[in-house]
Design an enzyme around this catalytic site. Structure first.
Site, mmCIF file in Angstrom:
data_model
loop_
_atom_site.group_PDB
_atom_site.id
_atom_site.type_symbol
_atom_site.label_atom_id
_atom_site.label_comp_id
_atom_site.label_asym_id
_atom_site.label_seq_id
_atom_site.Cartn_x
_atom_site.Cartn_y
_atom_site.Cartn_z
ATOM 1 N N SER A 46 49.258 8.672 -10.563
ATOM 2 C CA SER A 46 48.634 8.485 -9.180
ATOM 3 C C SER A 46 49.561 9.200 -8.217
ATOM 4 O O SER A 46 50.577 9.427 -8.256
ATOM 5 C CB SER A 46 48.420 6.988 -8.853
ATOM 6 O OG SER A 46 48.278 6.878 -7.478
ATOM 7 N N TYR A 76 52.659 -0.775 -6.635
ATOM 8 C CA TYR A 76 51.729 -0.208 -7.553
ATOM 9 C C TYR A 76 52.245 1.297 -7.833
ATOM 10 O O TYR A 76 52.445 1.904 -8.870
ATOM 11 C CB TYR A 76 50.248 -0.005 -7.018
ATOM 12 C CG TYR A 76 49.426 0.945 -7.538
ATOM 13 C CD1 TYR A 76 48.547 0.562 -8.577
ATOM 14 C CD2 TYR A 76 49.199 2.382 -7.101
ATOM 15 C CE1 TYR A 76 47.897 1.582 -9.386
ATOM 16 C CE2 TYR A 76 48.554 3.241 -7.685
ATOM 17 C CZ TYR A 76 47.413 2.783 -8.917
ATOM 18 O OH TYR A 76 47.059 3.768 -9.383
ATOM 19 N N GLU A 80 50.141 7.882 -5.681
ATOM 20 C CA GLU A 80 50.956 6.845 -4.999
ATOM 21 C C GLU A 80 52.571 7.131 -5.462
ATOM 22 O O GLU A 80 53.244 6.360 -5.011
ATOM 23 C CB GLU A 80 50.528 5.570 -5.459
ATOM 24 C CG GLU A 80 49.248 5.140 -4.557
ATOM 25 C CD GLU A 80 49.743 4.324 -3.140
ATOM 26 O OE1 GLU A 80 50.761 3.930 -3.177
ATOM 27 O OE2 GLU A 80 49.142 4.874 -2.255
#
Ligand code: NAP
Ligand code: GDD
Length: 323
Positions: free
Chosen positions: A130, A154, A132
């Protein structure tokens, strides 16, 4: 006939990927998390198709927390390709369930890598990484060389899975790759993600079932694409001659506010009458300026997104409105 094994097969991406692979004549095996009401929403149609279910599509309940529950269907499938998509995928929830997120999203990836490495016939392995993992990056756009510096639990769990994927590639010779995925949406998106939350609310307001929409930071920006384009990227990445990581993104930034305006307009409503912000939906940390550079995926795989941001939101609103 190639065999694929998909974790998180009932999720947004898992269901689109299943359709793509079945259309390419794959035999698809997948694991899903058992729900107490027993229903599979995204796969319902395929599950009720007697020409597909138990012929070319095989589903098993399993949990990422329970290696044995994955090992048995994985060994039975003996796949050519593994797509590891299952995860606790909500960034906001990862602040409330930090340990679970790290176990499921981080350790879960390691569990799959270890099981894959031990299979008699070595499979190709895709890890759904991701954007992220980059946190709030100092430079934009981000690509495969951008430093990993997550700011959310996360993101941290995905960074662990991403690095483990690289370690298994380098040290164990597994054809293991990361698709570094930027946000992608569709009518099958989980209801707590901002695009779906807005589109659902628009339909509910239109039908008189809801009077307002309460959001967090509407100035937040993301690089939003469509899930169908991203699962095509996943497949292309595993067909490449060498195991390499790829960024999948549109390269375009939009604000949450842009989704609000598009979605309300699509239903003929004035957003200003219904939308307000509340602290409850703001996050302790929220990445800024997250926008991907998909140049490598384009150059090496010939991949590029085909569905625009505007088309995606229009499709999502349409799917929520009565037929
Ligand atoms: P999703 O719709 O949330 O699908 C994830 C699936 O994983 C769900 O079906 C979920 O089941 C399952 N799962 C969760 N915990 C599990 C567990 N302990 N054991 C077994 N299964 C479990 O996510 P998505 O949008 O399809 O995304 C696919 C993958 O890409 C995820 O890993 C996500 O983190 C990653 N990713 C997504 C995006 C995006 O914008 N969509 C961007 C970057 C990366 P339940 O329904 O029971 O929870
Ligand atoms: N969910 C949500 N709900 N987000 C809101 C809200 C709200 O009411 N109001 C504003 N936002 C903002 C969030 O703070 C964030 O900046 C942005 O909208 C997008 O939030 P989400 O749709 O929840 O997605 P995400 O960017 O946090 O995470 C998704 O994309 C990641 C890739 O960048 C997920 O799919 C992750 O699994 C994925 O890795």
């Amino acid at each position: 006939m190639k065999r694929a094994f998909i974790t998180g097969i009932e999720g947004q991406d898992g269901s689109y990927l299943t359709e793509l692979l079945l259309a390419k004549n794959y035999e698809v095996h997948g694991i899903y998390r058992r729900a107490s009401n027993g229903s599979l929403t995204n796969l319902r149609q395929l599950q009720s198709d007697p020409l597909v279910f138990q012929k070319t599509l095989f589903l098993s309940p399993a949990d990422l927390d329970d290696a044995e529950s994955i090992r048995i269907p994985l060994e039975q499938a003996a796949p050519d390709e593994i797509y590891h998509l299952a995860s606790q995928s909500h960034v906001g929830a990862s602040f409330e369930q930090v340990e679970e997120t790290c176990r499921v999203t981080g350790l879960g990836a390691l569990r799959l890598l270890e099981l894959a490495r031990k299979l008699p016939k070595s499979p190709r392995f895709f890890h759904a990484s991701s954007s992220e993992i980059f946190g709030s990056p100092e430079s934009s756009p981000q690509d495969e060389t951008t430093p990993v510096a997550p700011v959310t639990p996360y993101g941290c769990a995905k960074a662990f899975g991403t690095q483990m994927t690289r370690i298994y590639r380098k040290n164990f010779g597994l054809f293991a790759i990361n698709g570094i995925l930027f946000n992608h949406e569709s009518p099958r998106r989980g209801e707590n993600f901002v695009t779906r939350k807005i589109c659902r609310a628009v339909a509910a307001i239109k039908a008189g079932r809801q009077t307002e929409l309460v959001l967090g930071d509407t100035s937040a920006q993301r690089d939003w694409g469509h899930a169908r384009d991203y699962v095509r990227g996943m497949w292309l990445a595993l067909q490449h001659t060498a195991p390499e990581d790829f960024v999948f993104a549109t390269g375009k930034l939009h604000r949450v506010q842009d989704i609000v305006e598009l979605a309300f307009q699509a239903a003929g409503l004035d957003w200003q009458k219904y939308v307000r912000q509340e602290k409850q939906f703001f996050r302790p940390a929220d990445p800024r300026q997250v926008v991907g550079n998909p140049a490598k995926a384009k150059r090496v795989l010939g991949w590029q997104p085909e569905i625009t941001f505007e088309q995606t939101i229009a499709e999502m609103v349409q799917a929520e409105l009565p037929a």
